[in-house]
Write a protein that holds these residues in place. Structure first.
Motif, PDB file in Angstrom:
ATOM      1  N   GLU A   1       0.836  -1.209   0.000  1.00 50.98           N
ATOM      2  CA  GLU A   1       0.000   0.000   0.000  1.00 50.98           C
ATOM      3  C   GLU A   1       0.868   1.254   0.000  1.00 50.98           C
ATOM      4  O   GLU A   1       0.562   2.220  -0.701  1.00 50.98           O
ATOM      5  CB  GLU A   1      -0.944  -0.005   1.204  1.00 50.98           C
ATOM      6  CG  GLU A   1      -1.930   1.132   1.194  1.00 50.98           C
ATOM      7  CD  GLU A   1      -2.755   1.238  -0.089  1.00 50.98           C
ATOM      8  OE1 GLU A   1      -3.069   2.371  -0.497  1.00 50.98           O
ATOM      9  OE2 GLU A   1      -3.095   0.207  -0.689  1.00 50.98           O
ATOM     10  N   PHE A   2       1.944   1.247   0.763  1.00 48.93           N
ATOM     11  CA  PHE A   2       2.865   2.388   0.781  1.00 48.93           C
ATOM     12  C   PHE A   2       3.443   2.619  -0.618  1.00 48.93           C
ATOM     13  O   PHE A   2       3.481   3.754  -1.107  1.00 48.93           O
ATOM     14  CB  PHE A   2       3.987   2.145   1.793  1.00 48.93           C
ATOM     15  CG  PHE A   2       5.037   3.215   1.789  1.00 48.93           C
ATOM     16  CD1 PHE A   2       4.817   4.421   2.432  1.00 48.93           C
ATOM     17  CD2 PHE A   2       6.250   3.016   1.136  1.00 48.93           C
ATOM     18  CE1 PHE A   2       5.780   5.420   2.419  1.00 48.93           C
ATOM     19  CE2 PHE A   2       7.219   4.008   1.120  1.00 48.93           C
ATOM     20  CZ  PHE A   2       6.986   5.210   1.766  1.00 48.93           C
ATOM     21  N   THR A   3       3.871   1.556  -1.253  1.00 47.20           N
ATOM     22  CA  THR A   3       4.428   1.662  -2.610  1.00 47.20           C
ATOM     23  C   THR A   3       3.369   2.178  -3.574  1.00 47.20           C
ATOM     24  O   THR A   3       3.644   3.041  -4.412  1.00 47.20           O
ATOM     25  CB  THR A   3       4.984   0.304  -3.083  1.00 47.20           C
ATOM     26  OG1 THR A   3       5.989  -0.115  -2.157  1.00 47.20           O
ATOM     27  CG2 THR A   3       5.558   0.393  -4.492  1.00 47.20           C
ATOM     28  N   ARG A   4       2.155   1.672  -3.449  1.00 49.76           N
ATOM     29  CA  ARG A   4       1.054   2.130  -4.301  1.00 49.76           C
ATOM     30  C   ARG A   4       0.841   3.640  -4.146  1.00 49.76           C
ATOM     31  O   ARG A   4       0.690   4.361  -5.118  1.00 49.76           O
ATOM     32  CB  ARG A   4      -0.215   1.356  -3.949  1.00 49.76           C
ATOM     33  CG  ARG A   4      -1.384   1.654  -4.860  1.00 49.76           C
ATOM     34  CD  ARG A   4      -2.582   0.762  -4.572  1.00 49.76           C
ATOM     35  NE  ARG A   4      -2.328  -0.552  -5.150  1.00 49.76           N
ATOM     36  CZ  ARG A   4      -2.302  -1.701  -4.483  1.00 49.76           C
ATOM     37  NH1 ARG A   4      -2.527  -1.712  -3.187  1.00 49.76           N
ATOM     38  NH2 ARG A   4      -2.061  -2.839  -5.082  1.00 49.76           N
ATOM     39  N   GLN A   5       0.865   4.115  -2.913  1.00 44.87           N
ATOM     40  CA  GLN A   5       0.678   5.535  -2.657  1.00 44.87           C
ATOM     41  C   GLN A   5       1.836   6.371  -3.198  1.00 44.87           C
ATOM     42  O   GLN A   5       1.628   7.455  -3.755  1.00 44.87           O
ATOM     43  CB  GLN A   5       0.508   5.787  -1.165  1.00 44.87           C
ATOM     44  CG  GLN A   5      -0.797   5.267  -0.617  1.00 44.87           C
ATOM     45  CD  GLN A   5      -0.903   5.388   0.885  1.00 44.87           C
ATOM     46  OE1 GLN A   5      -0.076   6.032   1.532  1.00 44.87           O
ATOM     47  NE2 GLN A   5      -1.910   4.753   1.470  1.00 44.87           N
ATOM     48  N   MET A   6       3.055   5.864  -3.074  1.00 49.85           N
ATOM     49  CA  MET A   6       4.220   6.603  -3.568  1.00 49.85           C
ATOM     50  C   MET A   6       4.207   6.694  -5.100  1.00 49.85           C
ATOM     51  O   MET A   6       4.559   7.728  -5.653  1.00 49.85           O
ATOM     52  CB  MET A   6       5.528   5.935  -3.097  1.00 49.85           C
ATOM     53  CG  MET A   6       5.733   6.009  -1.607  1.00 49.85           C
ATOM     54  SD  MET A   6       5.687   7.676  -0.934  1.00 49.85           S
ATOM     55  CE  MET A   6       7.151   8.360  -1.646  1.00 49.85           C
ATOM     56  N   ILE A   7       3.807   5.635  -5.753  1.00 49.96           N
ATOM     57  CA  ILE A   7       3.761   5.636  -7.215  1.00 49.96           C
ATOM     58  C   ILE A   7       2.647   6.552  -7.721  1.00 49.96           C
ATOM     59  O   ILE A   7       2.795   7.214  -8.745  1.00 49.96           O
ATOM     60  CB  ILE A   7       3.605   4.199  -7.748  1.00 49.96           C
ATOM     61  CG1 ILE A   7       4.921   3.445  -7.526  1.00 49.96           C
ATOM     62  CG2 ILE A   7       3.203   4.180  -9.212  1.00 49.96           C
ATOM     63  CD1 ILE A   7       4.871   1.974  -7.838  1.00 49.96           C
ATOM     64  N   ALA A   8       1.556   6.636  -6.957  1.00 51.76           N
ATOM     65  CA  ALA A   8       0.409   7.459  -7.364  1.00 51.76           C
ATOM     66  C   ALA A   8       0.691   8.952  -7.276  1.00 51.76           C
ATOM     67  O   ALA A   8      -0.006   9.737  -7.893  1.00 51.76           O
ATOM     68  CB  ALA A   8      -0.809   7.095  -6.517  1.00 51.76           C
ATOM     69  N   LYS A   9       1.701   9.344  -6.517  1.00 52.53           N
ATOM     70  CA  LYS A   9       1.999  10.788  -6.321  1.00 52.53           C
ATOM     71  C   LYS A   9       2.609  11.406  -7.534  1.00 52.53           C
ATOM     72  O   LYS A   9       3.246  10.910  -8.337  1.00 52.53           O
ATOM     73  CB  LYS A   9       2.903  10.981  -5.116  1.00 52.53           C
ATOM     74  CG  LYS A   9       2.183  10.707  -3.829  1.00 52.53           C
ATOM     75  CD  LYS A   9       3.052  11.031  -2.663  1.00 52.53           C
ATOM     76  CE  LYS A   9       2.253  10.803  -1.391  1.00 52.53           C
ATOM     77  NZ  LYS A   9       2.947  11.154  -0.211  1.00 52.53           N
TER      78      LYS A   9
END
Length: 87
Positions: A79-87
């Motif tokens: 989830e952290f990686t997903r959020q970082m990529i979405a930024k």
């Protein structure tokens, strides 16, 4: 990092996706608990798998979900990686 002491990427990937026989898995687990450089190598491989999964580029998606996403901590990393990529 001493290259001769490290497992190759294929073996690490197989380990993370639950593909190793028990004897191989136990030997690899013992090594990463005792060798800090190898532990770092495992973490890098985990990060690469997670990023490929989040980007939809992981061929072993079902195996990753079944074998890797077995703990809350790993799901949080995804989830952290997903959020970082979405930024």
């Amino acid at each position: 990092m001493k290259q001769e002491n490290l497992y190759n990427e294929t073996e690490i990937r197989r380990f993370l996706l639950g593909e190793l026989e028990e004897k191989e898995r136990l030997a690899l687990e013992e090594k990463f608990l005792a060798d800090e450089d190898f532990f770092v190598q495992i973490r890098v491989a985990e990060d690469e798998l997670i990023e490929a999964y989040v980007r939809g580029k992981l061929a072993e998606k079902e195996k990753f979900e079944r074998e890797f996403l077995t703990t809350e901590k790993r799901r949080e990393r995804v989830e952290f990686t997903r959020q970082m990529i979405a930024k």
